[in-house]
Design a protein around this motif. Structure first.
Motif: not given
Length: 211
Positions: A102, A106, A109, A112, A115, A151
């Motif tokens: 990772g 979220t 970062t 999306k 991620d 995800y």
């Protein structure tokens, strides 16, 4: 002043206690008579309380202590240099492979697409580690968060665990808000409850407690 201490008990009390414990042991022995099977477990640690990852790493340390190869794939906290990561990489890399996939939470970062890419890359590594039958246990740390945000496809995860996981490999999946589909196929599910948390008192995450 009496010479009798608080731990002294009468012969009658000792006899009653012994009889009670004998009954408990007999009941426990009967319960365990037919429980001699072994299998690789699907283990889920979820819920709003603290301790999900900590419990998963506790299991990994048990495997290491027994000389049993294992692996860790981290889905969210990969950007952190956590204590457990340092310990394993510096001392037990021969017994435990550690992959931090990772890039952080979220909201850190704020991307999306990145991620999703990181989560899917982590899932591919997880499948690789699970397929390797040398690994007794594979910890998928915080995968439930990646699943929660879609995800990673939950149907793909469930299908893989049901059809491709080696029979004797344990897989531990941590993170709050575990999907119902995952809970359904799991052998062991623990929900960590939260009663009090220092964060609500203005205390930040601290070394040795949270990481």
């Amino acid at each position: 002043m009496s010479d009798k201490s608080d731990t002294d008990i009468s012969e009658e009390e000792a006899a009653r206690h012994a009889a009670k414990m004998a009954k408990k042991k007999a009941a426990r022995d009967r319960m365990m008579q037919n429980k001699d099977g072994e299998k690789g477990l699907i283990i889920v640690h979820t819920g709003p309380g603290k301790g999900k990852s900590s419990s998963g790493f506790g299991m990994i340390m048990r495997c290491i202590a027994h000389g049993m190869p294992s692996a860790v794939v981290q889905f969210i906290k990969g950007a952190w240099q956590t204590g457990e990561r340092t310990l394993i990489e510096e001392n037990f890399s021969d017994l435990c492979q550690f992959y931090a996939m990772g890039e952080g939470f979220t909201w850190e970062t704020q991307d999306k697409a990145r991620d999703i890419a990181a989560a899917q890359k982590g899932w591919e590594k997880a499948k690789e580690m699970i397929r390797d039958e040398r690994n007794t246990m594979v910890l998928l740390d915080e995968i439930n968060i990646a699943l929660r945000y879609d995800y990673i496809d939950i149907a793909d995860v469930v299908d893989f665990l049901e059809t491709e996981k080696p029979p004797m490999t344990h897989v531990v999946l941590t993170g709050r808000n575990a999907k119902e589909e995952l809970i359904e196929i799991a052998d062991l599910v623990t929900e960590m409850g939260q009663i009090k948390h220092p964060f609500r008192q203005g205390i930040k995450a601290q070394k040795g407690v949270e990481f």
